[in-house]
Design a protein around this motif. Structure first.
Motif, PDB file in Angstrom:
ATOM      1  N   THR A 136      25.257  46.803  38.695  1.00 19.26           N
ATOM      2  CA  THR A 136      26.458  47.517  38.713  1.00 19.26           C
ATOM      3  C   THR A 136      27.311  46.929  39.873  1.00 19.26           C
ATOM      4  N   SER A 137      26.807  46.529  41.168  1.00 17.92           N
ATOM      5  CA  SER A 137      27.493  46.032  42.280  1.00 17.92           C
ATOM      6  C   SER A 137      27.781  44.610  41.936  1.00 17.92           C
ATOM      7  N   LEU A 138      26.806  43.952  41.257  1.00 19.51           N
ATOM      8  CA  LEU A 138      27.001  42.535  40.844  1.00 19.51           C
ATOM      9  C   LEU A 138      27.888  42.105  40.118  1.00 19.51           C
ATOM     10  N   GLN A 139      27.893  43.419  39.096  1.00 16.44           N
ATOM     11  CA  GLN A 139      29.226  43.330  38.051  1.00 16.44           C
ATOM     12  C   GLN A 139      30.478  43.581  38.554  1.00 16.44           C
ATOM     13  N   ARG A 140      30.684  44.013  39.724  1.00 20.35           N
ATOM     14  CA  ARG A 140      31.996  44.432  40.495  1.00 20.35           C
ATOM     15  C   ARG A 140      32.357  43.086  41.234  1.00 20.35           C
ATOM     16  N   VAL A 141      31.363  42.355  41.850  1.00 20.54           N
ATOM     17  CA  VAL A 141      31.678  40.984  42.305  1.00 20.54           C
ATOM     18  C   VAL A 141      32.076  40.068  41.302  1.00 20.54           C
ATOM     19  N   LYS A 142      31.558  40.182  40.241  1.00 24.93           N
ATOM     20  CA  LYS A 142      31.838  39.237  39.078  1.00 24.93           C
ATOM     21  C   LYS A 142      33.229  39.658  38.529  1.00 24.93           C
ATOM     22  N   SER A 143      33.566  40.920  38.297  1.00 28.39           N
ATOM     23  CA  SER A 143      35.137  41.385  38.091  1.00 28.39           C
ATOM     24  C   SER A 143      36.086  40.817  39.166  1.00 28.39           C
ATOM     25  N   PHE A 144      35.805  40.945  40.324  1.00 25.50           N
ATOM     26  CA  PHE A 144      36.651  40.597  41.350  1.00 25.50           C
ATOM     27  C   PHE A 144      37.073  39.030  41.241  1.00 25.50           C
ATOM     28  N   LEU A 145      35.813  38.396  40.981  1.00 22.96           N
ATOM     29  CA  LEU A 145      36.010  36.933  41.106  1.00 22.96           C
ATOM     30  C   LEU A 145      36.957  36.565  39.623  1.00 22.96           C
ATOM     31  N   SER A 146      36.718  37.207  38.700  1.00 22.50           N
ATOM     32  CA  SER A 146      37.232  36.958  37.279  1.00 22.50           C
ATOM     33  C   SER A 146      38.739  37.275  37.834  1.00 22.50           C
ATOM     34  N   GLY A 147      39.039  38.411  38.370  1.00 26.08           N
ATOM     35  CA  GLY A 147      40.551  38.721  38.724  1.00 26.08           C
ATOM     36  C   GLY A 147      41.003  37.554  39.605  1.00 26.08           C
ATOM     37  N   VAL A 148      40.440  36.944  40.415  1.00 28.86           N
ATOM     38  CA  VAL A 148      41.072  35.950  41.320  1.00 28.86           C
ATOM     39  C   VAL A 148      41.486  34.754  40.362  1.00 28.86           C
ATOM     40  N   PHE A 149      40.777  34.185  39.486  1.00 28.34           N
ATOM     41  CA  PHE A 149      41.056  33.292  38.552  1.00 28.34           C
ATOM     42  C   PHE A 149      41.955  33.852  37.388  1.00 28.34           C
ATOM     43  N   THR A 150      42.183  34.934  37.084  1.00 34.03           N
ATOM     44  CA  THR A 150      43.022  35.317  36.155  1.00 34.03           C
ATOM     45  C   THR A 150      44.418  35.379  36.820  1.00 34.03           C
ATOM     46  N   PHE A 151      44.319  35.713  38.111  1.00 38.92           N
ATOM     47  CA  PHE A 151      45.861  35.778  38.830  1.00 38.92           C
ATOM     48  C   PHE A 151      46.303  34.235  39.003  1.00 38.92           C
ATOM     49  N   ALA A 152      45.443  33.507  39.276  1.00 41.87           N
ATOM     50  CA  ALA A 152      45.774  32.032  39.326  1.00 41.87           C
ATOM     51  C   ALA A 152      46.499  31.686  38.200  1.00 41.87           C
ATOM     52  N   LYS A 153      45.792  31.895  36.945  1.00 39.60           N
ATOM     53  CA  LYS A 153      46.348  31.434  35.711  1.00 39.60           C
ATOM     54  C   LYS A 153      47.828  32.121  35.316  1.00 39.60           C
ATOM     55  N   GLN A 154      47.868  33.320  35.765  1.00 43.26           N
ATOM     56  CA  GLN A 154      49.243  34.003  35.711  1.00 43.26           C
ATOM     57  C   GLN A 154      50.473  33.378  36.505  1.00 43.26           C
ATOM     58  N   GLU A 155      49.903  33.226  37.635  1.00 46.44           N
ATOM     59  CA  GLU A 155      50.985  32.217  38.496  1.00 46.44           C
ATOM     60  C   GLU A 155      51.070  30.657  38.202  1.00 46.44           C
ATOM     61  N   GLY A 156      50.428  30.304  37.048  1.00 43.57           N
ATOM     62  CA  GLY A 156      50.658  28.829  36.682  1.00 43.57           C
ATOM     63  C   GLY A 156      49.844  27.937  37.465  1.00 43.57           C
ATOM     64  N   ILE A 157      48.917  28.469  38.243  1.00 48.02           N
ATOM     65  CA  ILE A 157      48.150  27.094  39.215  1.00 48.02           C
ATOM     66  C   ILE A 157      46.970  26.946  38.429  1.00 48.02           C
TER      67      ILE A 157
END
Length: 256
Positions: A136-157
């Protein structure tokens, strides 16, 4: 202007020199870089044999899909862009969870890799390198990183598929073993408690509310028949309920 780059052989390998759009000291620049394409062998004997490899690298640059901001290091993007955005837009509890994931498990593992260089294989190796925590904790780390790259895509980066999409988390989910009190145990506790602890215990035992929602209750949230969830409290932070469904009134049954 599109570029073809310069393909050349050095010793036993083929290389490509080209100009990459990057950010240097806050200014957009074209930086000349060199990348290895392939070893010299029977498959890649001539320059024309490796030109398609060069074109694969140059195509997103020539099409404008690669922007200078994607040369930003993952660590810099998280600290100066993503976490400040989380702080401004998401719940304090979410910021706390993401900050802990970054500080404890990710920060020292991303090194100097840039946003545009980060691939699924890097995410997989990062997750696999983390020991001492459960699925479960590893899944949270993955979700955090996924959010990082989702935000980068949303910002057009960034463009394309989120690199964390194909990452697998080792282990399997385990059903949490939460304590469940019987009616007899609840009644025994009620008989031993005095007010206001008695009322708090009864509401917690029978309402099914989250701890943060229990902490946010006020007397005027009860109209005599129903209990209305209008706020939640996490540490010292007052928030709206977590979801719209959480705001549904909870019926209060009369004592028998």
């Amino acid at each position: 202007m599109s570029q073809r780059g310069h393909v050349f052989r050095f010793r036993k390998s083929w290389f490509l020199k080209f100009y990459s759009p990057e950010i240097a000291n806050g200014v957009r620049v074209s930086k000349r870089v060199c990348k290895k394409l392939a070893p010299v062998n029977d498959t890649y004997r001539k320059r024309s044999d490796v030109q398609f490899l060069a074109d694969k690298i140059l195509e997103p640059i020539n099409s404008g899909a690669v922007v200078p901001e994607s040369s930003m290091k993952v660590a810099e993007f998280v600290q100066h862009h993503y976490l400040p955005w989380v702080k401004a837009n998401l719940r304090p509890a979410t910021l706390h969870t993401y900050s802990e994931a970054w500080r404890c498990h990710v920060k020292d593992r991303v090194g100097k890799i840039t946003l545009r260089e980060f691939r699924t294989v890097h995410g997989q190796r990062l997750i696999q390198s983390i020991d001492g925590i459960g699925h479960t904790s590893l899944q949270r780390v993955k979700s955090f990183l996924s959010g990082v790259f989702t935000f980068a895509k949303q910002e057009g980066i960034l463009d394309g598929v989120n690199p964390m999409q194909g990452v697998r988390v080792k282990g399997r989910p385990s059903k949490p073993q939460m304590p469940v009190y019987s009616i007899e145990e609840i009644d025994n506790a009620v008989s031993l408690l005095s007010e206001p602890a008695r009322t708090i215990w009864i509401v917690a035992a029978f309402s099914g509310l989250r701890v943060s929602e229990l902490r946010g209750l006020r007397w005027d949230d009860w109209d005599g028949d129903k209990l209305f969830v209008r706020r939640s409290v996490w540490r010292t932070h007052l928030n709206a309920p977590k979801t719209l469904e959480s705001e549904a009134p909870v019926p209060v049954l009369p004592a028998i």
